[in-house]
Design a protein around this motif. Structure first.
Motif, PDB file in Angstrom:
ATOM      1  N   ARG A  22       0.624  -1.119   0.111  1.00  0.00           N
ATOM      2  CA  ARG A  22      -0.051   0.080  -0.017  1.00  0.00           C
ATOM      3  C   ARG A  22       0.893   1.342  -0.241  1.00  0.00           C
ATOM      4  O   ARG A  22       2.122   1.376   0.505  1.00  0.00           O
ATOM      5  N   GLN A  23       0.401   2.199  -0.508  1.00  0.00           N
ATOM      6  CA  GLN A  23       1.005   3.397  -0.664  1.00  0.00           C
ATOM      7  C   GLN A  23       0.314   4.460   0.168  1.00  0.00           C
ATOM      8  O   GLN A  23      -0.835   4.579   0.125  1.00  0.00           O
ATOM      9  N   PHE A  24       0.991   5.562   0.754  1.00  0.00           N
ATOM     10  CA  PHE A  24       0.702   6.579   1.444  1.00  0.00           C
ATOM     11  C   PHE A  24       1.398   7.709   1.085  1.00  0.00           C
ATOM     12  O   PHE A  24       2.585   7.683   0.827  1.00  0.00           O
ATOM     13  N   SER A  25       0.801   8.770   1.976  1.00  0.00           N
ATOM     14  CA  SER A  25       1.705  10.138   1.713  1.00  0.00           C
ATOM     15  C   SER A  25       1.384  10.864   3.041  1.00  0.00           C
ATOM     16  O   SER A  25       0.529  11.010   3.605  1.00  0.00           O
ATOM     17  N   TYR A  26       2.387  11.166   3.518  1.00  0.00           N
ATOM     18  CA  TYR A  26       2.638  11.766   4.797  1.00  0.00           C
ATOM     19  C   TYR A  26       3.310  13.415   4.647  1.00  0.00           C
ATOM     20  O   TYR A  26       4.370  13.595   4.343  1.00  0.00           O
ATOM     21  N   ARG A  27       2.473  14.469   5.000  1.00  0.00           N
ATOM     22  CA  ARG A  27       2.890  15.654   4.807  1.00  0.00           C
ATOM     23  C   ARG A  27       3.801  15.801   3.417  1.00  0.00           C
ATOM     24  O   ARG A  27       4.719  16.464   3.192  1.00  0.00           O
ATOM     25  N   GLY A  28       3.207  15.437   2.238  1.00  0.00           N
ATOM     26  CA  GLY A  28       3.707  15.524   0.921  1.00  0.00           C
ATOM     27  C   GLY A  28       5.013  14.795   0.506  1.00  0.00           C
ATOM     28  O   GLY A  28       5.017  14.660  -0.625  1.00  0.00           O
ATOM     29  N   TYR A  29       5.168  13.740   1.412  1.00  0.00           N
ATOM     30  CA  TYR A  29       6.330  12.768   1.004  1.00  0.00           C
ATOM     31  C   TYR A  29       5.702  11.431   1.275  1.00  0.00           C
ATOM     32  O   TYR A  29       4.903  10.616   1.799  1.00  0.00           O
ATOM     33  N   GLU A  30       6.048  10.768  -0.102  1.00  0.00           N
ATOM     34  CA  GLU A  30       5.291   9.373  -0.459  1.00  0.00           C
ATOM     35  C   GLU A  30       6.172   8.238   0.319  1.00  0.00           C
ATOM     36  O   GLU A  30       7.612   8.322   0.491  1.00  0.00           O
ATOM     37  N   PHE A  31       5.518   7.211   0.986  1.00  0.00           N
ATOM     38  CA  PHE A  31       6.199   6.039   1.323  1.00  0.00           C
ATOM     39  C   PHE A  31       5.048   4.862   1.263  1.00  0.00           C
ATOM     40  O   PHE A  31       3.899   4.897   0.751  1.00  0.00           O
ATOM     41  N   ALA A  32       5.755   3.722   1.466  1.00  0.00           N
ATOM     42  CA  ALA A  32       5.039   2.391   1.203  1.00  0.00           C
ATOM     43  C   ALA A  32       4.908   1.491   2.329  1.00  0.00           C
ATOM     44  O   ALA A  32       6.035   1.499   3.133  1.00  0.00           O
ATOM     45  N   CYS A  33       4.177   0.648   2.187  1.00  0.00           N
ATOM     46  CA  CYS A  33       4.238  -0.483   3.377  1.00  0.00           C
ATOM     47  C   CYS A  33       3.960  -1.920   2.776  1.00  0.00           C
ATOM     48  O   CYS A  33       3.090  -1.880   1.917  1.00  0.00           O
ATOM     49  N   ARG A  34       4.526  -2.635   3.350  1.00  0.00           N
ATOM     50  CA  ARG A  34       4.405  -4.346   2.743  1.00  0.00           C
ATOM     51  C   ARG A  34       3.606  -4.907   3.957  1.00  0.00           C
ATOM     52  O   ARG A  34       3.980  -4.868   5.037  1.00  0.00           O
ATOM     53  N   ILE A  35       2.246  -5.297   3.622  1.00  0.00           N
ATOM     54  CA  ILE A  35       1.407  -6.053   4.626  1.00  0.00           C
ATOM     55  C   ILE A  35       1.280  -7.379   4.461  1.00  0.00           C
ATOM     56  O   ILE A  35       1.061  -7.925   3.307  1.00  0.00           O
ATOM     57  N   LEU A  36       1.820  -8.145   5.111  1.00  0.00           N
ATOM     58  CA  LEU A  36       1.497  -9.833   5.030  1.00  0.00           C
ATOM     59  C   LEU A  36       0.618 -10.204   6.045  1.00  0.00           C
ATOM     60  O   LEU A  36       0.774 -10.468   7.355  1.00  0.00           O
TER      61      LEU A  36
END
Length: 306
Positions: A11-25
């Motif tokens: 899943r992709q997220f944005s925090y205060r304009g900066y993108e990041f991702a997390c992988r969930i199992l």
């Protein structure tokens, strides 16, 4: 045996304009709170794929990369690690997770430590592995910054390997040569865009302290490093543990900063044991258990105990 029903999503997220991702199992039948891994520098959410088989039957596993790590606009050097801790809080809110088992690896211990200071009520158990703190990491970061500015991926990779893998032939390190080759192959072939992002990481390491003053309390905690780690040496990580009420400190035998690669099965076993409240005493891959800040319920000014 790994649960065949475990489902992976990114899943992709944005925090205060900066993108990041997390992988969930996702674990269908967890026995403990989700394991959230804050990735180390120069890693990504796929770096912990090898541990799925060890963890996924016990807990949902979530690997988070720091904001801006793999986006065109890295977080600038003026921003401290409280920003990453804020992004972690945002992620947990978005995923609807009130409490988690939190694992910080290497540079990932900086935002993890800060998050534990800010939100202790959201952590079921805290584990810091290879905590790079203060004077041990800043000179290294200066060297990283120099080679990355010059776009010398070969020298950057060589410097990283020398710091992360203890090359002293009098020290026994499991799988030393194989790990050195793998790290060098990965880091010394960094692309232009990767070096831009790596440079931002190195600059923040130079400019910002890994931790801020203030004790951590309210959760079981384990601080671990490699027996021969020179980037996060045992005495330094022991001091980190002393700042966490009731924390346990130990080292992994015959390993250094990348014990999760050198002794991957043992490292993964230690993580799982701690997050599922299984005993750690007597494990042959550990040097022993200490309580630098005193055992829970005891005088925290007392000397360290085994």
């Amino acid at each position: 045996m790994a649960d065949s029903l475990a489902v992976e999503q990114v899943r992709q997220f944005s925090y205060r304009g900066y993108e990041f991702a997390c992988r969930i199992l996702e674990c269908p039948s967890p026995v403990t709170e989700p394991i959230v891994v804050m990735c180390a520098a120069f890693q990504n959410i796929r770096s912990y794929h090898r541990y799925d088989a060890y963890w996924q039957d016990a807990a949902t596993v979530i690997c988070m990369e720091p904001p801006g790590s793999y986006s065109p606009d890295p977080v600038p050097r003026t921003v401290g690690y409280g920003f990453d801790a804020g992004a972690l809080a945002y992620l947990l809110d978005e995923l609807g997770l009130p409490r988690v088992n939190l694992l910080g690896v290497s540079l990932g211990t900086a935002p993890t430590h800060r998050f534990a200071q800010m939100h202790p009520e959201r952590i079921a158990r805290l584990m810091l592995t290879g905590a790079v703190w203060g004077d041990t990491v800043r000179p290294a970061a200066v060297a990283f910054e120099r080679w990355l500015r010059l776009r010398r991926a070969d020298e950057f990779g060589r410097t990283m390997v020398e710091l992360c893998v203890n090359g002293d032939p009098t020290r026994t390190v499991r799988n030393r040569e194989a790990v050195q080759r793998a790290l060098l192959d990965h880091l010394s072939t960094a692309s232009e865009s990767e070096m831009v992002r790596y440079l931002a990481v190195a600059q923040r390491m130079v400019d910002h302290p890994m931790t801020l003053p203030g004790r951590i309390s309210g959760m079981p905690a384990l601080c671990v490093t490699g027996e021969h780690d020179e980037l996060a040496p045992p005495d330094l990580v022991r001091r980190v543990a002393a700042g966490i009420s009731g924390a346990v400190f130990t080292t992994i035998r015959e390993s250094c900063h990348v014990s999760f690669l050198e002794r991957n099965a043992d490292w993964a076993d230690l993580v799982l044991r701690f997050f599922t409240d299984r005993p750690l005493a007597g494990l042959d891959y550990l040097t022993g258990l200490e309580h630098p800040a005193g055992r829970p319920g005891h005088d925290e000014t007392a000397p360290s105990a085994w």
